[in-house]
Design an enzyme around this catalytic site. Sequence first.
Site, PDB file in Angstrom:
ATOM      1  N   CYS A  42       0.827  -1.213   0.000  1.00  0.00           N
ATOM      2  CA  CYS A  42       0.000   0.000   0.000  1.00  0.00           C
ATOM      3  C   CYS A  42       0.866   1.270   0.000  1.00  0.00           C
ATOM      4  O   CYS A  42       0.408   2.345  -0.390  1.00  0.00           O
ATOM      5  CB  CYS A  42      -0.921  -0.001   1.214  1.00  0.00           C
ATOM      6  SG  CYS A  42      -1.743  -1.593   1.459  1.00  0.00           S
ATOM      7  N   VAL A  80       5.824 -22.810  -5.523  1.00  0.00           N
ATOM      8  CA  VAL A  80       5.078 -24.070  -5.433  1.00  0.00           C
ATOM      9  C   VAL A  80       4.465 -24.328  -6.801  1.00  0.00           C
ATOM     10  O   VAL A  80       3.705 -23.505  -7.325  1.00  0.00           O
ATOM     11  CB  VAL A  80       4.006 -24.003  -4.324  1.00  0.00           C
ATOM     12  CG1 VAL A  80       3.147 -25.265  -4.336  1.00  0.00           C
ATOM     13  CG2 VAL A  80       4.670 -23.832  -2.965  1.00  0.00           C
ATOM     14  N   ALA A 111      -2.051 -18.774   0.159  1.00  0.00           N
ATOM     15  CA  ALA A 111      -2.121 -17.305   0.315  1.00  0.00           C
ATOM     16  C   ALA A 111      -1.393 -16.692  -0.868  1.00  0.00           C
ATOM     17  O   ALA A 111      -0.469 -15.887  -0.710  1.00  0.00           O
ATOM     18  CB  ALA A 111      -1.500 -16.891   1.642  1.00  0.00           C
ATOM     19  N   ALA A 114      -2.937 -12.010  -5.579  1.00  0.00           N
ATOM     20  CA  ALA A 114      -3.550 -11.647  -6.862  1.00  0.00           C
ATOM     21  C   ALA A 114      -2.496 -11.056  -7.778  1.00  0.00           C
ATOM     22  O   ALA A 114      -1.398 -10.721  -7.345  1.00  0.00           O
ATOM     23  CB  ALA A 114      -4.663 -10.628  -6.622  1.00  0.00           C
ATOM     24  N   THR A 269     -11.142 -24.530   2.516  1.00  0.00           N
ATOM     25  CA  THR A 269     -11.595 -24.769   1.150  1.00  0.00           C
ATOM     26  C   THR A 269     -12.458 -26.038   1.148  1.00  0.00           C
ATOM     27  O   THR A 269     -12.706 -26.618   2.210  1.00  0.00           O
ATOM     28  CB  THR A 269     -10.389 -24.978   0.208  1.00  0.00           C
ATOM     29  OG1 THR A 269      -9.766 -26.226   0.559  1.00  0.00           O
ATOM     30  CG2 THR A 269      -9.383 -23.847   0.313  1.00  0.00           C
ATOM     31  N   GLY A 278      -6.686 -14.198   2.119  1.00  0.00           N
ATOM     32  CA  GLY A 278      -6.132 -13.053   1.395  1.00  0.00           C
ATOM     33  C   GLY A 278      -6.735 -12.867   0.017  1.00  0.00           C
ATOM     34  O   GLY A 278      -7.837 -13.339  -0.281  1.00  0.00           O
TER      35      GLY A 278
HETATM   36  P1  FAD Z   1      -0.221 -10.764  -2.224  1.00  0.00           P
HETATM   37  O1  FAD Z   1       0.231  -9.467  -1.656  1.00  0.00           O
HETATM   38  O2  FAD Z   1      -0.570 -10.808  -3.663  1.00  0.00           O
HETATM   39  O3  FAD Z   1       0.893 -11.854  -1.920  1.00  0.00           O
HETATM   40  C1  FAD Z   1       0.823 -13.154  -2.418  1.00  0.00           C
HETATM   41  C2  FAD Z   1       2.225 -13.714  -2.549  1.00  0.00           C
HETATM   42  O4  FAD Z   1       2.101 -15.064  -2.958  1.00  0.00           O
HETATM   43  C3  FAD Z   1       3.057 -13.018  -3.626  1.00  0.00           C
HETATM   44  O5  FAD Z   1       4.250 -12.510  -3.074  1.00  0.00           O
HETATM   45  C4  FAD Z   1       3.338 -14.108  -4.637  1.00  0.00           C
HETATM   46  O6  FAD Z   1       4.648 -14.031  -5.178  1.00  0.00           O
HETATM   47  C5  FAD Z   1       3.197 -15.369  -3.805  1.00  0.00           C
HETATM   48  N1  FAD Z   1       2.870 -16.528  -4.632  1.00  0.00           N
HETATM   49  C6  FAD Z   1       1.879 -16.643  -5.538  1.00  0.00           C
HETATM   50  N2  FAD Z   1       1.878 -17.854  -6.107  1.00  0.00           N
HETATM   51  C7  FAD Z   1       2.913 -18.544  -5.540  1.00  0.00           C
HETATM   52  C8  FAD Z   1       3.428 -19.848  -5.714  1.00  0.00           C
HETATM   53  N3  FAD Z   1       2.882 -20.697  -6.564  1.00  0.00           N
HETATM   54  N4  FAD Z   1       4.503 -20.217  -4.978  1.00  0.00           N
HETATM   55  C9  FAD Z   1       5.067 -19.365  -4.079  1.00  0.00           C
HETATM   56  N5  FAD Z   1       4.612 -18.114  -3.890  1.00  0.00           N
HETATM   57  C10 FAD Z   1       3.551 -17.710  -4.594  1.00  0.00           C
HETATM   58  N6  FAD Z   1      -5.054  -2.593   0.423  1.00  0.00           N
HETATM   59  C11 FAD Z   1      -5.648  -1.864   1.401  1.00  0.00           C
HETATM   60  O7  FAD Z   1      -6.390  -2.433   2.221  1.00  0.00           O
HETATM   61  N7  FAD Z   1      -5.431  -0.515   1.504  1.00  0.00           N
HETATM   62  C12 FAD Z   1      -4.596   0.147   0.656  1.00  0.00           C
HETATM   63  O8  FAD Z   1      -4.390   1.371   0.790  1.00  0.00           O
HETATM   64  C13 FAD Z   1      -3.970  -0.577  -0.372  1.00  0.00           C
HETATM   65  N8  FAD Z   1      -3.138   0.041  -1.240  1.00  0.00           N
HETATM   66  C14 FAD Z   1      -2.523  -0.698  -2.219  1.00  0.00           C
HETATM   67  C15 FAD Z   1      -1.663  -0.047  -3.102  1.00  0.00           C
HETATM   68  C16 FAD Z   1      -1.039  -0.756  -4.095  1.00  0.00           C
HETATM   69  C17 FAD Z   1      -0.136  -0.059  -5.034  1.00  0.00           C
HETATM   70  C18 FAD Z   1      -1.244  -2.169  -4.213  1.00  0.00           C
HETATM   71  C19 FAD Z   1      -0.576  -2.960  -5.288  1.00  0.00           C
HETATM   72  C20 FAD Z   1      -2.103  -2.817  -3.344  1.00  0.00           C
HETATM   73  C21 FAD Z   1      -2.749  -2.093  -2.331  1.00  0.00           C
HETATM   74  N9  FAD Z   1      -3.615  -2.718  -1.432  1.00  0.00           N
HETATM   75  C22 FAD Z   1      -4.232  -1.983  -0.455  1.00  0.00           C
HETATM   76  C23 FAD Z   1      -3.915  -4.155  -1.559  1.00  0.00           C
HETATM   77  C24 FAD Z   1      -3.006  -5.008  -0.686  1.00  0.00           C
HETATM   78  O9  FAD Z   1      -1.673  -4.731  -0.961  1.00  0.00           O
HETATM   79  C25 FAD Z   1      -3.310  -6.469  -0.969  1.00  0.00           C
HETATM   80  O10 FAD Z   1      -4.668  -6.697  -0.674  1.00  0.00           O
HETATM   81  C26 FAD Z   1      -2.467  -7.404  -0.126  1.00  0.00           C
HETATM   82  O11 FAD Z   1      -1.125  -7.312  -0.486  1.00  0.00           O
HETATM   83  C27 FAD Z   1      -2.910  -8.855  -0.317  1.00  0.00           C
HETATM   84  O12 FAD Z   1      -2.083  -9.689   0.392  1.00  0.00           O
HETATM   85  P2  FAD Z   1      -1.983 -11.240   0.057  1.00  0.00           P
HETATM   86  O13 FAD Z   1      -0.960 -11.781   0.991  1.00  0.00           O
HETATM   87  O14 FAD Z   1      -3.325 -11.851   0.051  1.00  0.00           O
HETATM   88  O15 FAD Z   1      -1.499 -11.325  -1.456  1.00  0.00           O
END
Ligand code: FAD
Length: 546
Positions: A42, A80, A111, A114, A269, A278
């Site tokens: 973020c 993975v 996790a 996207a 799931t 996430g």
């Molecule tokens: P991700 O952050 O997408 O992390 C998932 C991880 O899984 C990644 O690092 C990926 O490499 C890894 N992965 C995927 N597939 C595999 C695999 N097969 N093997 C190993 N690793 C794998 N949210 C807010 O609430 N407020 C905000 O102000 C806000 N601002 C944002 C600004 C920007 C510019 C961006 C890009 C996002 C923002 N968000 C905000 C959204 C927030 O960043 C995301 O909702 C959050 O990062 C989601 O976390 P996550 O762990 O679910 O997924």
Amino acid sequence: MKIIIIGAVAAGTSAAAKARRNNENAEIVIYEKDHYISYSGCGMPYYIGGEVESADELTPRDPAFFKSKYNVDIYISHEVLAISPEEKTVTVKNLTTGEVFTDYYDKLVIATGAKATIPPIEGSKNKHVFTLRNIGDMNRIKKFIVTNSPNTAVIIGTGFIGLEMCENLKALGLDVILIERLPQVTPALDSDMAVHLQKHIEKNGVTVLTSASATEITENSVVLSDGKEIKADMVLISTGVRPNTELAKVAGIELGVAGAIRVNTKMETNLPDIYACGDCTEQFHVVTGKPVYRPLGSTANKTGRIAGDRLTGGDLEFRGVLGTGIFGIFGMTVGQTGLSEREAKEQGYDVAVCHNIKPNKPDYMGGKEMVIKGIADKSDGRLLGVQIVGYEGVDKRLDVFVTAITYKAKVEDLFHLDLAYAPPFSTTKDPVMYTGMILDNAISKGRPLITADELDALMHSGEKYNLIDARAVSQYEKGHIDTAQSIPQANLRNASETLDKDTVAITYCNKGVTGNAAQNVLLGKGFKQVFNISGGHKQYRATHTE
Ligand code: FAD
């Protein structure tokens, strides 16, 4: 017990930390294909714009931190490749050495987050075209700007990330042009609120092209579907995200809305011992109870914690989302929660809406106006959603509304909240309370509102109506709604004798208060149907040119 987690940003690391707090003995392993972990995505626009000085501030934790604090083993640059639910194993590739190996789990957490969507635009793979999803993207953008000193940037898409980047690129001195396929900016907002935001962005020197589709990106321009060519030294595609769920799908895990992983309130799931959390998962909406996809960091942290709790025997349960979001641009704050008017209507609600224009604190304390759009169910007065554009104090009001909607408040309840008041912070009746009063008057007290759109429809219906501008004559002369007659509120008691009481009457003033007083006069005089324009002339003018 061995827990394997795939993905180490917000959801994956939250799951790991909670699992460890609950269970000291479990072996916890996270595989992450990227180099960076547990970072603040973020904050990335603000590093690009220079407000955050060092990228290290966004990536304060590394695997060594997780090992020492939580005894969690994080393997970065490990992807993975496959999940075998029958064997309870994952196939992992070490991206540094190329080695592929199998690891087993008792409990698995997906996790995987996207990825940015890229619409089919020719040239979208050019070197000066970017998306912003992770630290790698951020570094590429920063490096390009430092190395090439671009003068113009085109941003395709006007969601919150596109707009945060707009502000930050502008701060670096670039000319920024926003391109939006829809007729309004920020599609999640209702158009009558988006209009305030668009005007503010334009006032700050940004060109906004709505109803515009990019079809090609050349080395120095973006070509639109109507053939127009916009100069662009760099391009950011910011058209939303889609969940990373290929791995889950192949393993037989059920997907739901937008292709996100379907989970229950325990983040389970459809397959035993496999959890997900996430941005890769769907959620459900607090108001409708229906599945939605609202990928946000706030929810990723929460659902990660719930997954970590559940898989170690805890009893946390997910309670859904309201789709609450907030962002800032050029000093303006934009927030929304719950259903928009459009969504509420699509869900079949008979909605009442109001546009409440109020300062966050008294004028003598430097108060600044905000517009609060409240959306409620006419049948029982339940508050369904709120959108706010303003300057200071938007976040505070938004969170009060979030709490109210979460606990199923009715509009009449808002007036009774014992909200904090002292002049540096609020007005004696807080804007939240006024929103409830206006909607309650409209729904239960016979003081209906009419929106600008509804007024347009009435004007074009051929039905007879009397449109009364209740402001001072001088204000009417400066500008008024077409077909309105000027009857200042103080003269209305006498002037009303000349009006037909059976004809629909519509009153308005600048923002709604005097219009409501005029409405009261006419109702008191026995007029059958009297509407006050929601948000008065100010809201009407925002959506119309006179
Ligand atoms: P991700 O952050 O997408 O992390 C998932 C991880 O899984 C990644 O690092 C990926 O490499 C890894 N992965 C995927 N597939 C595999 C695999 N097969 N093997 C190993 N690793 C794998 N949210 C807010 O609430 N407020 C905000 O102000 C806000 N601002 C944002 C600004 C920007 C510019 C961006 C890009 C996002 C923002 N968000 C905000 C959204 C927030 O960043 C995301 O909702 C959050 O990062 C989601 O976390 P996550 O762990 O679910 O997924």
